[in-house]
Scaffold this motif. Structure first.
Motif, PDB file in Angstrom:
ATOM      1  N   MET A   1       0.850  -1.185   0.000  1.00 47.10           N
ATOM      2  CA  MET A   1       0.000   0.000   0.000  1.00 47.10           C
ATOM      3  C   MET A   1       0.887   1.237   0.000  1.00 47.10           C
ATOM      4  O   MET A   1       1.783   1.360   0.832  1.00 47.10           O
ATOM      5  N   ASP A   2       0.594   2.127  -0.902  1.00 44.93           N
ATOM      6  CA  ASP A   2       1.305   3.393  -0.989  1.00 44.93           C
ATOM      7  C   ASP A   2       0.836   4.303   0.153  1.00 44.93           C
ATOM      8  O   ASP A   2      -0.356   4.626   0.231  1.00 44.93           O
ATOM      9  N   PRO A   3       1.747   4.723   1.065  1.00 49.34           N
ATOM     10  CA  PRO A   3       1.345   5.566   2.195  1.00 49.34           C
ATOM     11  C   PRO A   3       0.685   6.876   1.772  1.00 49.34           C
ATOM     12  O   PRO A   3      -0.259   7.339   2.424  1.00 49.34           O
ATOM     13  N   ALA A   4       1.136   7.479   0.679  1.00 53.28           N
ATOM     14  CA  ALA A   4       0.537   8.738   0.225  1.00 53.28           C
ATOM     15  C   ALA A   4      -0.905   8.519  -0.248  1.00 53.28           C
ATOM     16  O   ALA A   4      -1.789   9.334   0.025  1.00 53.28           O
ATOM     17  N   GLU A   5      -1.138   7.412  -0.922  1.00 51.57           N
ATOM     18  CA  GLU A   5      -2.500   7.096  -1.374  1.00 51.57           C
ATOM     19  C   GLU A   5      -3.411   6.822  -0.182  1.00 51.57           C
ATOM     20  O   GLU A   5      -4.574   7.249  -0.150  1.00 51.57           O
ATOM     21  N   PHE A   6      -2.884   6.102   0.797  1.00 49.82           N
ATOM     22  CA  PHE A   6      -3.649   5.842   2.017  1.00 49.82           C
ATOM     23  C   PHE A   6      -4.004   7.163   2.712  1.00 49.82           C
ATOM     24  O   PHE A   6      -5.156   7.377   3.105  1.00 49.82           O
ATOM     25  N   ALA A   7      -3.045   8.073   2.843  1.00 48.63           N
ATOM     26  CA  ALA A   7      -3.286   9.372   3.483  1.00 48.63           C
ATOM     27  C   ALA A   7      -4.331  10.179   2.707  1.00 48.63           C
ATOM     28  O   ALA A   7      -5.218  10.804   3.306  1.00 48.63           O
ATOM     29  N   ARG A   8      -4.237  10.189   1.371  1.00 50.36           N
ATOM     30  CA  ARG A   8      -5.221  10.912   0.551  1.00 50.36           C
ATOM     31  C   ARG A   8      -6.618  10.341   0.755  1.00 50.36           C
ATOM     32  O   ARG A   8      -7.604  11.073   0.844  1.00 50.36           O
ATOM     33  N   THR A   9      -6.719   9.034   0.813  1.00 52.73           N
ATOM     34  CA  THR A   9      -8.018   8.391   1.011  1.00 52.73           C
ATOM     35  C   THR A   9      -8.588   8.731   2.387  1.00 52.73           C
ATOM     36  O   THR A   9      -9.760   9.098   2.510  1.00 52.73           O
ATOM     37  N   MET A  10      -7.758   8.629   3.412  1.00 46.03           N
ATOM     38  CA  MET A  10      -8.243   8.911   4.770  1.00 46.03           C
ATOM     39  C   MET A  10      -8.623  10.375   4.958  1.00 46.03           C
ATOM     40  O   MET A  10      -9.439  10.701   5.811  1.00 46.03           O
TER      41      MET A  10
END
Length: 163
Positions: A1-10
């Motif tokens: 999981m890409d941390p930046a993508e996770f942060a954008r989603t959250m």
């Protein structure tokens, strides 16, 4: 999981904005802004809040007997920003006053929950403070919400009856 993508989603998941406070054994006041706050259990009444392990106040909170969760009102975004910054005296502005258990609190908060530390759990780069709720206060104002990396107010939703 890409941390930046996770942060954008959250960032698209709205959450309440809180300022959590405590005092250590010497009477020093500690506080941080958190949007990672949730109810956990009704019986017993438990909530959770998650301070970053890198925060200067982390050790004070994981060792605290009690802490106070101030759910900020819609007009308190400046307080949220103030307590989110590190490297300064967060209590110097005098906005906090003794509340439940003598802990620093906001008399104008949307709500306050006074907690006894029930358990500390590992949560990756954060700790999960589980607090047993001993006392509550409801101020009646709208809560401040963190959504899409900004502070906002909740939208009231009018429900239409099902036909």
């Amino acid at each position: 999981m890409d941390p930046a993508e996770f942060a954008r989603t959250m960032a698209h998941v709205p959450s309440p904005v809180t300022v959590v406070t405590t005092m250590d054994g010497t009477g020093r006041r500690w506080g941080f802004t958190a949007s990672s706050f949730s109810s956990l259990s009704l019986d017993p009444p438990l909530v959770l809040v998650c301070p970053a392990k890198t925060a200067s106040c982390h050790k004070a909170f994981v060792a605290a007997d009690r802490f106070l969760i101030n759910v900020l009102s819609v007009h308190q975004s400046a307080v949220a920003r103030h307590f989110a910054r590190s490297g300064h005296d967060k209590f110097a502005d005098g906005s906090m006053e003794p509340c439940e258990y003598g802990l620093p609190g906001l008399s104008t908060a949307a709500a306050r929950l006074a907690c006894t530390l029930h358990e500390v759990l590992d949560g990756g780069d954060h700790s999960i403070l589980v607090g047993r709720v001993d006392a509550v206060f409801t101020g009646g104002s709208e809560p401040l919400v963190y959504y899409n990396r900004d502070f906002t107010r909740p939208e009231s939703c009018a429900l239409t009856p099902a036909s």
